[in-house]
Scaffold this motif. Structure first.
Motif, PDB file in Angstrom:
ATOM      1  N   HIS B 321       0.833  -1.213   0.000  1.00 47.67           N
ATOM      2  CA  HIS B 321       0.000   0.000   0.000  1.00 47.67           C
ATOM      3  C   HIS B 321       0.870   1.266   0.000  1.00 47.67           C
ATOM      4  O   HIS B 321       0.345   2.364  -0.128  1.00 47.67           O
ATOM      5  N   HIS B 322       2.189   1.104   0.121  1.00 51.81           N
ATOM      6  CA  HIS B 322       3.080   2.255   0.002  1.00 51.81           C
ATOM      7  C   HIS B 322       3.314   2.664  -1.449  1.00 51.81           C
ATOM      8  O   HIS B 322       3.936   3.685  -1.702  1.00 51.81           O
ATOM      9  N   ILE B 323       2.895   1.829  -2.409  1.00 54.35           N
ATOM     10  CA  ILE B 323       3.150   2.162  -3.816  1.00 54.35           C
ATOM     11  C   ILE B 323       1.843   2.181  -4.587  1.00 54.35           C
ATOM     12  O   ILE B 323       1.811   1.885  -5.778  1.00 54.35           O
ATOM     13  N   ILE B 324       0.753   2.564  -3.928  1.00 57.19           N
ATOM     14  CA  ILE B 324      -0.528   2.665  -4.631  1.00 57.19           C
ATOM     15  C   ILE B 324      -0.381   3.713  -5.728  1.00 57.19           C
ATOM     16  O   ILE B 324       0.113   4.811  -5.480  1.00 57.19           O
ATOM     17  N   GLY B 325      -0.784   3.333  -6.947  1.00 56.20           N
ATOM     18  CA  GLY B 325      -0.620   4.256  -8.072  1.00 56.20           C
ATOM     19  C   GLY B 325       0.744   4.137  -8.723  1.00 56.20           C
ATOM     20  O   GLY B 325       1.023   4.794  -9.707  1.00 56.20           O
ATOM     21  N   GLY B 326       1.603   3.300  -8.177  1.00 59.38           N
ATOM     22  CA  GLY B 326       2.948   3.141  -8.714  1.00 59.38           C
ATOM     23  C   GLY B 326       2.995   2.124  -9.837  1.00 59.38           C
ATOM     24  O   GLY B 326       1.981   1.486 -10.174  1.00 59.38           O
ATOM     25  N   PRO B 327       4.191   1.943 -10.423  1.00 55.54           N
ATOM     26  CA  PRO B 327       4.328   1.074 -11.601  1.00 55.54           C
ATOM     27  C   PRO B 327       4.406  -0.402 -11.240  1.00 55.54           C
ATOM     28  O   PRO B 327       5.406  -1.067 -11.507  1.00 55.54           O
ATOM     29  N   ILE B 328       3.384  -0.917 -10.600  1.00 52.08           N
ATOM     30  CA  ILE B 328       3.375  -2.331 -10.229  1.00 52.08           C
ATOM     31  C   ILE B 328       1.994  -2.885 -10.539  1.00 52.08           C
ATOM     32  O   ILE B 328       1.039  -2.128 -10.672  1.00 52.08           O
ATOM     33  N   PRO B 329       1.886  -4.229 -10.649  1.00 49.75           N
ATOM     34  CA  PRO B 329       0.607  -4.812 -11.051  1.00 49.75           C
ATOM     35  C   PRO B 329      -0.524  -4.425 -10.088  1.00 49.75           C
ATOM     36  O   PRO B 329      -0.329  -4.348  -8.877  1.00 49.75           O
ATOM     37  N   LEU B 335      -4.268  -6.540  -3.317  1.00 46.22           N
ATOM     38  CA  LEU B 335      -4.034  -7.531  -2.256  1.00 46.22           C
ATOM     39  C   LEU B 335      -3.629  -6.831  -0.966  1.00 46.22           C
ATOM     40  O   LEU B 335      -4.158  -7.122   0.116  1.00 46.22           O
ATOM     41  N   SER B 336      -2.712  -5.878  -1.065  1.00 45.83           N
ATOM     42  CA  SER B 336      -2.250  -5.181   0.131  1.00 45.83           C
ATOM     43  C   SER B 336      -3.338  -4.308   0.738  1.00 45.83           C
ATOM     44  O   SER B 336      -3.419  -4.172   1.953  1.00 45.83           O
ATOM     45  N   ILE B 337      -4.170  -3.708  -0.111  1.00 47.89           N
ATOM     46  CA  ILE B 337      -5.238  -2.856   0.430  1.00 47.89           C
ATOM     47  C   ILE B 337      -6.224  -3.717   1.213  1.00 47.89           C
ATOM     48  O   ILE B 337      -6.632  -3.367   2.320  1.00 47.89           O
ATOM     49  N   VAL B 338      -6.584  -4.878   0.623  1.00 44.96           N
ATOM     50  CA  VAL B 338      -7.529  -5.758   1.315  1.00 44.96           C
ATOM     51  C   VAL B 338      -6.967  -6.152   2.679  1.00 44.96           C
ATOM     52  O   VAL B 338      -7.650  -6.070   3.705  1.00 44.96           O
ATOM     53  N   HIS B 339      -5.687  -6.533   2.710  1.00 44.81           N
ATOM     54  CA  HIS B 339      -5.092  -6.944   3.981  1.00 44.81           C
ATOM     55  C   HIS B 339      -4.996  -5.775   4.955  1.00 44.81           C
ATOM     56  O   HIS B 339      -5.153  -5.944   6.156  1.00 44.81           O
ATOM     57  N   GLN B 387      -5.967   4.391  11.556  1.00 39.73           N
ATOM     58  CA  GLN B 387      -5.604   5.427  10.580  1.00 39.73           C
ATOM     59  C   GLN B 387      -4.891   4.786   9.397  1.00 39.73           C
ATOM     60  O   GLN B 387      -5.149   5.118   8.246  1.00 39.73           O
ATOM     61  N   GLY B 388      -3.994   3.830   9.691  1.00 38.45           N
ATOM     62  CA  GLY B 388      -3.249   3.150   8.623  1.00 38.45           C
ATOM     63  C   GLY B 388      -4.178   2.398   7.689  1.00 38.45           C
ATOM     64  O   GLY B 388      -4.004   2.425   6.469  1.00 38.45           O
ATOM     65  N   SER B 389      -5.179   1.722   8.246  1.00 38.21           N
ATOM     66  CA  SER B 389      -6.135   1.009   7.396  1.00 38.21           C
ATOM     67  C   SER B 389      -6.848   1.979   6.466  1.00 38.21           C
ATOM     68  O   SER B 389      -7.060   1.695   5.290  1.00 38.21           O
ATOM     69  N   MET B 390      -7.213   3.148   7.009  1.00 33.83           N
ATOM     70  CA  MET B 390      -7.880   4.158   6.182  1.00 33.83           C
ATOM     71  C   MET B 390      -6.943   4.664   5.081  1.00 33.83           C
ATOM     72  O   MET B 390      -7.340   4.824   3.925  1.00 33.83           O
ATOM     73  N   GLU B 391      -5.696   4.909   5.481  1.00 35.97           N
ATOM     74  CA  GLU B 391      -4.734   5.471   4.526  1.00 35.97           C
ATOM     75  C   GLU B 391      -4.476   4.545   3.356  1.00 35.97           C
ATOM     76  O   GLU B 391      -3.996   4.975   2.315  1.00 35.97           O
ATOM     77  N   ALA B 392      -4.729   3.247   3.549  1.00 34.09           N
ATOM     78  CA  ALA B 392      -4.462   2.300   2.472  1.00 34.09           C
ATOM     79  C   ALA B 392      -5.555   2.344   1.409  1.00 34.09           C
ATOM     80  O   ALA B 392      -5.367   1.839   0.316  1.00 34.09           O
ATOM     81  N   LEU B 393      -6.717   2.941   1.736  1.00 37.45           N
ATOM     82  CA  LEU B 393      -7.782   3.022   0.734  1.00 37.45           C
ATOM     83  C   LEU B 393      -7.344   3.954  -0.378  1.00 37.45           C
ATOM     84  O   LEU B 393      -6.775   5.005  -0.128  1.00 37.45           O
ATOM     85  N   ARG B 394      -7.666   3.570  -1.644  1.00 35.53           N
ATOM     86  CA  ARG B 394      -7.180   4.373  -2.765  1.00 35.53           C
ATOM     87  C   ARG B 394      -7.612   5.833  -2.672  1.00 35.53           C
ATOM     88  O   ARG B 394      -6.847   6.740  -2.950  1.00 35.53           O
TER      89      ARG B 394
END
Lengths: 201, 538
Positions: B321-329, B335-339, B387-394
């Motif tokens: 979730h640290h690379i949301i929007g980044g150049p990865i599949p 998967l990381s957001i769900v977790h 807060q971290g769980s929230m931050e992982a949402l797109r």
């Protein structure tokens, strides 16, 4: 001892699963990605510049990953370029994607500021070119000389940011870093489109 | 359907089948029978209902009502003494790195709004000072203090003496050498170039060896243990000590992960340092300290075990979730957001236990320094995690990513949660190990208020400012430099907070050294067996 061992083995197995999904599978998928034909490998000087970039921690303030305009339109609208794809990073070891934008994204800085003189002046004194910039000056990458010698790369610093007497000359490190920044130009089209948001099937 | 998704589906199917079989097996074998009796394993016979907090003034220590009980307490005193050399080595080192890390943190903060500050030297340029701060506080302060506290708790939890303590002392020496070399390498510009993984891989070997040497006493002591049931704190501590070496080893493999796949490994590791290393240590300590100081077991023991396995399962997969929007599949990010969102399950179970146990006892926060630090830490764990769980949402991440908001969140976790719990543990452990009183209780209060006010302003100012920064970066309406100027007040406020926290650490370190040098008033008996101050007054 039995239970203690069970907990430790269980914990290790769960981590192994996570390693499989977050490390091994992405590795297999991403290293198989097509490398854009226009992407050139770094020259030796650019690689040296890349090391200077790493040594001085540029990535703690600058990212190298414009996002999809459908997701974060600001990235495109600021002229930071199209969304990056895994293939763009084929020659990056280690990756320098960054996670902070205290300063702007640099993925296409070579296209935005193609002048090596601008890059060198900016490295010597960021606030001379960008008013109120909070980027630290990298004067230690330059030499202050009284007499120019042959082969010296002179950097003209506008007053009052330069020294009162003598000249500012770029070191090999400063030149290499500037060359690396100029090489950060990914304005060619991406062969693999940035993956759109897909509904889960 | 891509092969990757097919593999994912197959893994998911196999996993759920195995999970179901495990569940059937555990129900059939009565594995869920640990009730509240198991939660009481941390108390000596007869001790329940009595508070144990050596840092507390006017404390009537429980010394047993009959011979059996007194013997049990004496056995614990012997267990405490057995870990003394090892624990003191790790804790003293950690206090040193805390001071060094604070100074470098303060320096980085000043440089953010005064770019000319110490700019002449390449060794003190922002891009080197900042990683020195991060690595000193993570691997120096948090990890060393965490291991030190774990070494203290292991004999207590296993009700036996620490076996093989000299391996841990040796491990601390190697670990310290690793830190000196690693931080020196960053200062010289020899960084490996990835966040949290800056130490050159040749130096990383020292941490693997140093950490492995700590596993020796853990295993030896576990083999000698005198308890039927392993209390939940020991689950967390054992798991953390298994996870960290594996993580650290894989992530630091040199020349293995090129390009964008390196980013996935980078953040898989960096978030697991938080999730599978410092978090289980912090929670494990809180699970011990809170019931111990209150003298009552945690309210739901079963819940604590569910929380443990849920943490293991979900936290290990949140890193991307640290690379949301980044150049990865996309599947990887999803998967990381769900977790990340699933993490609310272990967080809530831990919150129910920690805060539920506190219900009706909040008055104790006034007189118990350990409880005050540990409970606030536990509360901040709940806050930071949700807060971290929230931050992982797109939708939230698109705003907070790349901004100071994330920096505030990181400090909420590493400082307000973890460091507070570690401070509390220090105040508990030191009197037990040195058989000495904290010389000046006023200094504990001073430390508390300095760091509390510091971190409060820190988190509030950077959170608000980071959010505004993120909103402005979403569009190109505002020139970039205007956004930079907008964040300046918060960056200056942070320097003030950094100053307060550093002062707090100086007070803490001074008090710690005074404790080691046995300053203050002498007393005749071990803290555990001392007569209460009130009785003396009478």
């Amino acid at each position: 001892m039995k239970r203690a061992l069970a907990i430790m083995v269980g914990a290790a197995l769960i981590l192994l699963l996570a390693t499989l999904t977050l490390v091994v599978m992405p590795y297999l998928q991403m290293t198989a990605e097509q490398v854009p034909p226009e992407l050139k490998p770094y020259t030796e000087q650019q690689l040296r510049g890349r090391q200077v970039y790493i040594a001085n921690g540029c990535m703690y303030c600058h990212s190298q990953q414009p996002r999809d305009p459908a997701f974060a339109p600001g990235d495109r609208d600021r002229g930071w370029g199209r969304a990056s794809v895994p293939g763009d990073y084929a020659y990056d070891q280690p990756q320098l994607l960054g996670t902070m934008r205290t300063g702007p994204d640099l993925f296409n800085i070579g296209a935005r500021q193609p002048s090596i003189d601008w890059q060198l002046m900016h490295l010597y004194s960021p606030s001379a070119l960008v008013k109120d910039s909070i980027m630290p000056p990298y004067r230690f990458l330059f030499r202050h000389v009284e007499q120019l010698e042959e082969g010296d790369k002179l950097v003209n610093i506008p007053a009052p940011h330069g020294p009162k007497t003598g000249y500012i000359v770029a070191t090999e490190d400063a030149l290499a870093l500037a060359e690396y920044l100029l090489a950060l130009d990914h304005s060619y089209p991406a062969p693999t489109l940035p993956q759109p948001e897909q509904p889960k099937d | 359907m891509t092969p990757t998704i097919a593999v994912l589906l197959i893994i998911t199917f196999l996993l759920s089948t195995v999970g179901l079989l495990l569940l059937i097996w555990s129900i059939a074998n009565n594995q869920f029978s640990h009730g509240q009796a198991a939660a009481r394993t941390i108390f000596s016979p007869g001790e329940e209902g009595h508070s144990e907090d050596p840092a507390r003034p006017a404390e009537t220590a429980f010394t047993g009502d009959n011979l059996d009980q007194t013997e049990a307490l004496e056995a614990r005193w012997i267990a405490d003494q057995s870990s003394r050399a090892a624990v003191l080595t790790w804790l003293s080192s950690s206090v040193f790195w805390l001071l060094l890390g604070s100074v470098f943190g303060l320096m980085s903060s000043i440089k953010m709004h005064l770019p000319e500050f110490l700019a002449a030297s390449e060794f003190l340029t922002f891009g080197r000072v900042r990683p020195v701060h991060l690595n000193a506080v993570t691997y120096g302060w948090a990890s060393m203090a965490g291991i030190g506290v774990a070494l203290f708790l292991i004999p207590r939890l296993f009700k036996t003496s620490l076996a093989g303590g000299k391996y841990a002392v040796c491990g601390a020496l190697i670990w310290n050498i690793g830190l000196i070399l690693g931080l020196g390498a960053i200062t010289l510009g020899l960084s490996d170039g990835e966040e949290w993984l800056e130490f050159p891989w040749q130096i990383d070997v020292l941490f693997v060896v140093g950490g492995a040497l700590c596993a020796v006493p853990l295993l030896l002591t576990a083999a000698n243990r005198q308890v039927e049931h392993l209390y939940v704190s020991s689950w967390y501590l054992m798991a953390a000590l298994v996870w960290f070496p594996i993580l650290f080893f894989i992530a630091n493999l040199p020349f293995t992960f090129p390009g964008a796949s390196g980013a996935a490994v980078n953040w898989w590791f960096a978030h697991n340092v938080l999730g599978l290393w410092v978090t289980p240590i912090g929670i494990g300590i809180a699970y011990y300290m809170i019931p111990k100081i209150l003298g009552k077991p945690i309210i739901s023991y079963q819940l604590s075990l569910i929380g443990f396995w849920a943490l293991a399962l979900f936290y290990s997969q949140v890193g991307i979730h640290h690379i949301i929007g980044g150049p990865i599949p996309t599947w990887l990010v999803t998967l990381s957001i769900v977790h990340s969102v699933m993490m609310s399950i272990p967080v809530i179970t831990v919150a129910i236990n920690h805060h539920g146990t506190m219900m009706g006892n909040f008055g104790r926060l006034k007189d118990s320094p350990t409880l005050r630090f540990v409970w606030i830490g536990a509360l901040m764990y709940t806050v930071a995690s949700l807060q971290g769980s929230m931050e992982a949402l797109r939708s939230i991440n698109v705003i907070t990513h790349f901004t100071h908001y994330t920096v505030a969140h990181a400090h909420l976790g590493m400082y307000a949660f973890l460091s507070f719990i570690l401070f509390g543990a220090f105040y508990f452990i030191m009197p037990r190990l040195t058989n000495w009183e904290w010389p000046w209780r006023g200094l504990i209060s001073l430390h508390f208020w300095l760091v509390s006010v510091g971190i409060l302003i820190y988190v509030v100012s950077l959170t608000l400012s980071g959010w505004k920064q993120g909103l402005a970066l979403l569009t190109a309406d505002l020139p970039f430099m205007d956004i930079v100027r907008m964040t300046l007040p918060a960056l200056k406020a942070r320097t003030l907070c950094g100053l307060l926290m550093t002062l707090g650490h100086l007070v803490f370190a001074f008090h710690f050294v005074a404790m080691l040098m046995r300053r203050g008033k002498a007393k005749e008996q071990a803290t555990l067996f001392r007569p209460s101050t009130k009785e003396v007054a009478r």
